[in-house]
Enzyme design. Sequence first.
Site, PDB file in Angstrom:
ATOM      1  N   ASP A 116       1.093  -0.940  -0.255  1.00 23.52           N
ATOM      2  CA  ASP A 116      -0.109   0.109   0.123  1.00 23.52           C
ATOM      3  C   ASP A 116       0.695   1.935   0.709  1.00 23.52           C
ATOM      4  OD1 ASP A 116      -1.999   1.899   0.558  1.00 23.52           O
ATOM      5  OD2 ASP A 116      -2.613   1.593   2.252  1.00 23.52           O
TER       6      ASP A 116
ATOM      7  N   ASN B 190     -10.321  -2.143  -5.722  1.00 22.52           N
ATOM      8  CA  ASN B 190      -9.796  -1.453  -6.649  1.00 22.52           C
ATOM      9  C   ASN B 190     -10.174  -1.240  -8.449  1.00 22.52           C
ATOM     10  OD1 ASN B 190      -6.338  -2.819  -5.629  1.00 22.52           O
ATOM     11  ND2 ASN B 190      -7.771  -0.884  -4.703  1.00 22.52           N
TER      12      ASN B 190
HETATM   13  C1  FPP Z   1      -2.175   0.488  -3.062  1.00 16.89           C
HETATM   14  O1  FPP Z   1      -1.775   1.470  -2.932  1.00 16.89           O
HETATM   15  C2  FPP Z   1      -1.673  -0.208  -4.528  1.00 16.89           C
HETATM   16  C3  FPP Z   1      -2.181  -0.671  -5.437  1.00 16.89           C
HETATM   17  C4  FPP Z   1      -3.522  -0.454  -5.603  1.00 16.89           C
HETATM   18  C5  FPP Z   1      -1.666  -1.537  -6.407  1.00 16.89           C
HETATM   19  C6  FPP Z   1      -0.358  -2.664  -6.112  1.00 16.89           C
HETATM   20  C7  FPP Z   1       0.333  -2.941  -7.925  1.00 16.89           C
HETATM   21  C8  FPP Z   1       1.917  -2.779  -7.459  1.00 16.89           C
HETATM   22  C9  FPP Z   1       3.098  -3.048  -6.948  1.00 16.89           C
HETATM   23  C10 FPP Z   1       1.675  -2.833  -9.262  1.00 16.89           C
HETATM   24  C11 FPP Z   1       1.962  -4.667  -9.705  1.00 16.89           C
HETATM   25  C12 FPP Z   1       2.583  -5.566  -9.266  1.00 16.89           C
HETATM   26  C13 FPP Z   1       3.117  -6.430  -9.149  1.00 16.89           C
HETATM   27  C14 FPP Z   1       3.496  -7.585  -8.746  1.00 16.89           C
HETATM   28  C15 FPP Z   1       4.030  -5.932 -10.777  1.00 16.89           C
HETATM   29  P1  FPP Z   1      -2.561   3.000  -2.817  1.00 16.89           P
HETATM   30  O2  FPP Z   1      -2.310   3.411  -4.665  1.00 16.89           O
HETATM   31  O3  FPP Z   1      -3.650   2.694  -2.892  1.00 16.89           O
HETATM   32  O4  FPP Z   1      -1.529   4.014  -2.160  1.00 16.89           O
HETATM   33  P2  FPP Z   1      -2.138   5.606  -1.984  1.00 16.89           P
HETATM   34  O5  FPP Z   1      -3.440   4.354  -0.439  1.00 16.89           O
HETATM   35  O6  FPP Z   1      -1.032   6.139  -1.512  1.00 16.89           O
HETATM   36  O7  FPP Z   1      -3.451   6.004  -2.204  1.00 16.89           O
END
Ligand code: FPP
Length: 239
Positions: free
Chosen positions: A16, A64
């Site tokens: 996250d 998401n």
């Molecule tokens: C949360 O950050 C993260 C996600 C919703 C996506 C996670 C995906 C990746 C790291 C990339 C793809 C993975 C691989 C294994 C290639 P957020 O957007 O919720 O952050 P925030 O809470 O700060 O808005």
Amino acid sequence: MLLTGRIPRHVGIIMDGNGRWAEVRGLPRIEGHRRGAERSKEIIEVSVELGIKALTLYAFSIENWQRPSSEVMTLMKLLEFYLNKELDRLIKKDVVFKAIGEIWKLPEHIQVIIREAEGKTASNKGMRLVIAISYSGRNEILRAVKKMLYSGIRPEELTEEAFNSYLDTAGLPAPDLIIRTSGEMRISNFLLWQGAYSELYFTDTLWPDFTEDEFLLAIQDYQRRERRFGAISVRADAP
Ligand code: FPP
């Protein structure tokens, strides 16, 4: 890398904070996801080196899908890019790849890449890398119940072990340790059934900043925990 003591068999990570990482730098959120994906690659490699048997990364929840379509598309593209780019390396590292969640809801070409990665790594013997995509724990449990009912299982045959076999994670050990980055202290629908006794580790570090050293700190913290499973004392670093 110096780390003695018991290594968790299965680690789950709620990655996250990508969006916030980008926002504080005045960058578009997608840049945070790009950095986050690079970090995932690094943590996968470290996990293999540490001898972790299974690593489950929460890459995309069912919730998401409600994000702006441009962000969803970027996340899908990142998955596609990394799976294509890293597949040979996963094969070389003897990793077994598996995706869990409602995979059939993903764009067709990503489903094809996922099936290919699963097929080409199926006979490997090393770490199991599980990517949770279009995944949510309650949804997984409901799908498992439906599969179970269709299978015609009789109520007296239903045990926890039998139920495990209907989950997307069938065959995997329960996670010993679940890590969540970015300061949020929630499980957010991740491995709800499987995580009943998992040790939880929360850090304020945002996912793109979660380095190998931070990962080792989380594992060292786990090693100091007492795991009692509701019974007598068992230290996580016990032999
Ligand atoms: C949360 O950050 C993260 C996600 C919703 C996506 C996670 C995906 C990746 C790291 C990339 C793809 C993975 C691989 C294994 C290639 P957020 O957007 O919720 O952050 P925030 O809470 O700060 O808005």
